[in-house]
Design a protein around this motif. Structure first.
Motif, PDB file in Angstrom:
ATOM      1  N   ARG A 322     -17.341   6.603   0.975  1.00 31.63           N
ATOM      2  CA  ARG A 322     -18.766   6.314   1.756  1.00 31.63           C
ATOM      3  C   ARG A 322     -17.701   5.504   2.527  1.00 31.63           C
ATOM      4  NH1 ARG A 322     -23.057   9.155   1.940  1.00 31.63           N
ATOM      5  NH2 ARG A 322     -22.468  11.795   1.058  1.00 31.63           N
ATOM      6  N   LEU A 323     -17.070   4.173   2.279  1.00 33.00           N
ATOM      7  CA  LEU A 323     -16.982   3.075   1.961  1.00 33.00           C
ATOM      8  C   LEU A 323     -15.211   2.611   1.946  1.00 33.00           C
ATOM      9  CD1 LEU A 323     -19.594   1.043  -0.609  1.00 33.00           C
ATOM     10  CD2 LEU A 323     -19.911   1.716   1.880  1.00 33.00           C
ATOM     11  N   TRP A 324     -15.379   2.282   3.304  1.00 33.43           N
ATOM     12  CA  TRP A 324     -13.605   2.506   4.099  1.00 33.43           C
ATOM     13  C   TRP A 324     -13.498   0.675   4.380  1.00 33.43           C
ATOM     14  CZ3 TRP A 324     -10.055   6.553   3.125  1.00 33.43           C
ATOM     15  CH2 TRP A 324     -10.259   7.607   3.133  1.00 33.43           C
ATOM     16  N   PHE A 325     -11.820   0.444   4.631  1.00 35.15           N
ATOM     17  CA  PHE A 325     -11.347  -0.975   4.328  1.00 35.15           C
ATOM     18  C   PHE A 325     -10.122  -0.987   5.395  1.00 35.15           C
ATOM     19  CE2 PHE A 325     -14.632  -2.138   1.218  1.00 35.15           C
ATOM     20  CZ  PHE A 325     -14.284  -3.704   2.048  1.00 35.15           C
ATOM     21  N   VAL A 326      -9.750  -1.598   6.929  1.00 39.08           N
ATOM     22  CA  VAL A 326      -8.989  -1.947   6.802  1.00 39.08           C
ATOM     23  C   VAL A 326      -8.738  -3.450   7.497  1.00 39.08           C
ATOM     24  CG1 VAL A 326      -8.011  -1.826   9.144  1.00 39.08           C
ATOM     25  CG2 VAL A 326      -9.259   0.024   9.000  1.00 39.08           C
ATOM     26  N   ASP A 327      -7.618  -3.919   6.300  1.00 42.56           N
ATOM     27  CA  ASP A 327      -7.200  -5.559   6.874  1.00 42.56           C
ATOM     28  C   ASP A 327      -5.734  -5.434   8.262  1.00 42.56           C
ATOM     29  OD1 ASP A 327      -4.777  -4.731   5.302  1.00 42.56           O
ATOM     30  OD2 ASP A 327      -5.280  -4.710   3.498  1.00 42.56           O
ATOM     31  N   VAL A 328      -5.198  -6.424   7.577  1.00 45.63           N
ATOM     32  CA  VAL A 328      -4.397  -6.835   9.385  1.00 45.63           C
ATOM     33  C   VAL A 328      -3.218  -6.499   8.393  1.00 45.63           C
ATOM     34  CG1 VAL A 328      -3.195  -8.503   7.202  1.00 45.63           C
ATOM     35  CG2 VAL A 328      -2.889  -8.491  10.222  1.00 45.63           C
ATOM     36  N   SER A 329      -2.877  -5.183   7.164  1.00 45.19           N
ATOM     37  CA  SER A 329      -1.755  -4.134   6.941  1.00 45.19           C
ATOM     38  C   SER A 329      -2.170  -2.934   7.534  1.00 45.19           C
ATOM     39  CB  SER A 329      -1.467  -4.355   5.692  1.00 45.19           C
ATOM     40  OG  SER A 329      -1.222  -5.783   5.850  1.00 45.19           O
ATOM     41  N   LEU A 331      -5.041   0.954   6.578  1.00 47.19           N
ATOM     42  CA  LEU A 331      -6.624   1.283   6.141  1.00 47.19           C
ATOM     43  C   LEU A 331      -5.740   0.947   4.820  1.00 47.19           C
ATOM     44  CD1 LEU A 331      -8.519   2.998   6.247  1.00 47.19           C
ATOM     45  CD2 LEU A 331      -7.036   4.667   5.915  1.00 47.19           C
ATOM     46  N   VAL A 332      -6.928   0.663   4.011  1.00 51.48           N
ATOM     47  CA  VAL A 332      -6.934  -0.075   2.422  1.00 51.48           C
ATOM     48  C   VAL A 332      -6.568   1.178   1.585  1.00 51.48           C
ATOM     49  CG1 VAL A 332      -7.455  -1.068   0.665  1.00 51.48           C
ATOM     50  CG2 VAL A 332      -7.577  -2.234   2.639  1.00 51.48           C
ATOM     51  N   VAL A 333      -5.614   1.274   1.039  1.00 51.59           N
ATOM     52  CA  VAL A 333      -4.877   3.617   0.667  1.00 51.59           C
ATOM     53  C   VAL A 333      -4.295   2.852  -0.809  1.00 51.59           C
ATOM     54  CG1 VAL A 333      -5.235   4.094   2.372  1.00 51.59           C
ATOM     55  CG2 VAL A 333      -3.275   2.958   1.759  1.00 51.59           C
ATOM     56  N   LYS A 334      -5.173   3.291  -1.924  1.00 55.82           N
ATOM     57  CA  LYS A 334      -3.885   3.440  -2.737  1.00 55.82           C
ATOM     58  C   LYS A 334      -2.824   3.486  -2.838  1.00 55.82           C
ATOM     59  CE  LYS A 334      -7.237   5.700  -5.823  1.00 55.82           C
ATOM     60  NZ  LYS A 334      -7.500   5.125  -6.353  1.00 55.82           N
ATOM     61  N   GLY A 335      -1.819   2.760  -3.431  1.00 54.53           N
ATOM     62  CA  GLY A 335       0.173   2.665  -3.462  1.00 54.53           C
ATOM     63  C   GLY A 335       0.014   1.632  -2.803  1.00 54.53           C
ATOM     64  N   SER A 341      -7.790  -7.915  -5.681  1.00 57.43           N
ATOM     65  CA  SER A 341      -8.439  -7.385  -7.125  1.00 57.43           C
ATOM     66  C   SER A 341     -10.182  -6.588  -6.476  1.00 57.43           C
ATOM     67  CB  SER A 341      -9.006  -8.034  -8.385  1.00 57.43           C
ATOM     68  OG  SER A 341      -9.097  -9.414  -8.469  1.00 57.43           O
ATOM     69  N   HIS A 342     -10.541  -8.237  -5.757  1.00 58.48           N
ATOM     70  CA  HIS A 342     -11.710  -7.294  -5.568  1.00 58.48           C
ATOM     71  C   HIS A 342     -11.734  -6.020  -4.514  1.00 58.48           C
ATOM     72  CE1 HIS A 342     -10.272 -10.596  -2.603  1.00 58.48           C
ATOM     73  NE2 HIS A 342     -10.727  -9.594  -1.590  1.00 58.48           N
ATOM     74  N   ASN A 343     -10.089  -5.958  -4.071  1.00 63.83           N
ATOM     75  CA  ASN A 343     -10.583  -4.650  -2.769  1.00 63.83           C
ATOM     76  C   ASN A 343      -9.936  -3.192  -3.206  1.00 63.83           C
ATOM     77  OD1 ASN A 343      -8.424  -7.010  -0.855  1.00 63.83           O
ATOM     78  ND2 ASN A 343     -10.537  -6.214  -0.798  1.00 63.83           N
ATOM     79  N   LEU A 344      -9.482  -3.547  -5.006  1.00 61.49           N
ATOM     80  CA  LEU A 344      -8.995  -1.913  -5.164  1.00 61.49           C
ATOM     81  C   LEU A 344     -10.169  -0.689  -5.267  1.00 61.49           C
ATOM     82  CD1 LEU A 344      -6.971  -3.911  -7.907  1.00 61.49           C
ATOM     83  CD2 LEU A 344      -6.317  -2.502  -6.046  1.00 61.49           C
TER      84      LEU A 344
END
Length: 539
Positions: A322-329, A331-335, A341-344
């Protein structure tokens, strides 16, 4: 008559005992004050009127800040009475947003020493020099190293304005006696070249120390505080994200401490999300939340939201989904190979995409900004959220006001008044389409003072996640239907001492329930805590 041995100028120079022209004629005779004061006798209300008139005639908020700091340094009773009785007007002066400018200019508006400074040259002597602090019953310590002050970056020793301001709120909002508060600056240099070249800079003008030297200095400080002030709560404040997490993970299960940027921000945001559910017509356990920004504040909120969702019956994988992140690059996704480490845990098996496309694809119910970058919630973002939500929840939490992801006025205008909005710094009421909206301020001052008060009364060994959950739930329950109808998901600031008392009771109960308290539970917990709260008045 006050129970102290001060007389004459020594008494008038005592920040705790000075009451200026409020000393009556009998006191002036007994305490050696005859001739040292104008003949007229005034009360606290008279002093408040005079001080308010002086504040209001200032031309700028930074001048008002300087006035209030000077007042704090000469008459703490008047300072705190003034702040408590005029909290809506003066909290923005003594803390956000004005404290941001005050930190930028700290070396140039410096008037008198306040707080405790530790530099690399003090290594090996920290416990010894703590003996120089005049108060011996410290209960709350707020420490920063100045590297990530609000959304302003590395301000070095200028960041001392933050611990000073935070502790003023501990006293004003939760009644922690000011003499039990200790602001600390860990001066380890600065990478802000302009500061190092400023001839008036008050800190050590060297590049920041890193690595083992840094860790050893912090560890010596924590150990020294435990020895000098064994009942003290340590609040870590405005550390750079990697250091913030490293220090929290090192000490959270060893000593009474927390990180306000990670955990306090999380609790106040969770409370706002809880309170938004009713006007949005949704269940908390069904929400999808998207974060713009993946630093310590945003991931701290997500970590507590995960715990809260699991408390609603979701499994950990279901909560994380239910929790999604977007950063400067994007969407935060696997790969991705650039994640910390706290984003993983929040890197999902999903196609990477930019922010606006991520909103279209994920369709979040709640959008939380913790970027420090103004304007990132633009018109396209707000309208995209409106496409998928009748009442989109938008929290622009970056401080100070100048760094907010969008303004309240923009959020209401771009959503045609449908948004449920909150910000980290205050915004004025907004008139839109014949309606008046009072945007809520997700100010950590709703949380950390009550956490501290509850922990102090219970003599807690540690601060647990459950205490922050209890604080968030309690804060959400404090929001009235009238406040929600006016557009706010937080209580009015005028009720903040009452709210802090409610939170302190909830936190202390949690400490007792978790066997983390070292004191015996009193027969009437609420009354006991209320009696402990400092209420400034002239003796």
């Amino acid at each position: 008559m006050s129970a102290h041995n001060l007389r004459g100028f020594d008494l008038l120079s005592s920040v705790r005992h000075n009451k200026g022209t409020a000393f009556n004629h009998q006191e002036r005779e007994a305490l050696g004050l005859r001739g040292l004061l104008p003949p007229a006798v005034f009360g606290l209300d008279d002093h408040k009127r005079r001080a308010l008139a002086n504040i209001r005639r200032k031309d700028s908020d930074i001048e008002r800040y300087v006035f209030m700091q000077s007042l704090m340094g000469r008459n703490q009773t008047l300072f705190y009475r003034l702040v408590i009785d005029h909290i809506e007007e003066l909290m923005p002066i003594i803390y956000t947003p004005t404290v941001g400018q005050a930190c930028r200019e700290f070396a140039h508006i410096f008037r008198q020493p306040r707080g405790f400074y530790i530099s690399p040259s003090d290594k090996g002597d920290i416990r010894t020099i703590l003996n120089n602090w005049p108060e011996k019953d410290i209960r709350v310590v707020v420490i920063t190293d100045g590297e990530r002050i609000l959304g302003l970056g590395d301000l070095g020793t200028n960041g001392m304005g933050i611990p000073i301001g935070k502790l003023a709120l501990y006293t004003a909002c939760a009644g922690i006696p000011p003499e039990q508060c200790l602001p600390v600056m860990l001066d380890v240099g600065t990478n802000n070249q302009a500061l190092r070249e400023d001839p008036l800079y008050l800190g050590t003008p060297i590049p920041r120390i890193r690595g083992e030297d840094y860790i050893q200095l912090v560890d010596e400080f924590v150990t020294a505080i435990q020895d000098a002030f064994p009942k003290a709560l340590i609040q870590f404040e405005d550390f750079l994200t990697p250091n913030a997490y490293a220090l929290l993970n090192t000490y959270r299960n060893q000593v009474l401490c927390f990180n306000d940027d990670i955990q306090g921000t999380a609790a106040v945001a969770l409370a706002g999300v809880y309170a938004s559910c009713k006007p949005a017509g949704k269940q908390f356990k069904d929400l999808k939340v998207m974060f713009l920004g993946a630093g310590s504040a945003a991931t701290g909120i997500a970590d507590l939201l995960k715990v809260a969702l699991m408390a609603e019956g979701l499994s950990e994988p279901e909560a994380l989904a239910r929790l999604w992140f977007v950063d400067v690059s994007g969407l935060v996704v696997k790969g991705r190979t650039d994640l910390m480490s706290h984003n993983l845990p929040y890197a999902h098996a999903h196609t990477q995409m930019p922010f606006i496309e991520a909103i279209e694809d994920i369709k979040p119910d709640v959008l939380i900004g913790a970027t420090g970058c103004p304007g990132t919630f633009n018109q396209s973002v707000i309208r995209k959220m409106c496409e998928h939500n009748a009442r989109p929840v938008i929290f622009a939490l970056s401080n100070p006001t100048s760094q907010a992801e969008c303004t309240a006025e923009q959020a209401y205008a771009w959503s045609n008044g449908h948004v449920i909005f909150a910000s980290g710094s205050p915004f004025a009421p907004v008139e839109y389409d014949g309606n008046r909206y009072q945007p809520g301020q997700g100010n950590n001052a709703y949380i950390f003072p009550g956490i501290g008060l509850g922990a102090i009364v219970a003599e807690a060994k540690l601060i647990s996640d459950e205490m922050f959950l209890a604080a968030a739930s309690t804060l959400a329950q404090c929001v009235t239907e009238e406040e929600v109808a006016a557009g706010s998901v937080y209580p009015k600031l005028t009720r903040i001492r009452e709210v802090s008392l409610d939170i302190a009771v909830a936190v202390a109960k949690t400490a007792y329930a978790q066997a983390l308290a070292q004191s015996e539970p009193p027969l009437n917990l609420r009354e006991t805590i209320a009696q402990r709260m400092y209420d400034p008045h002239y003796e």
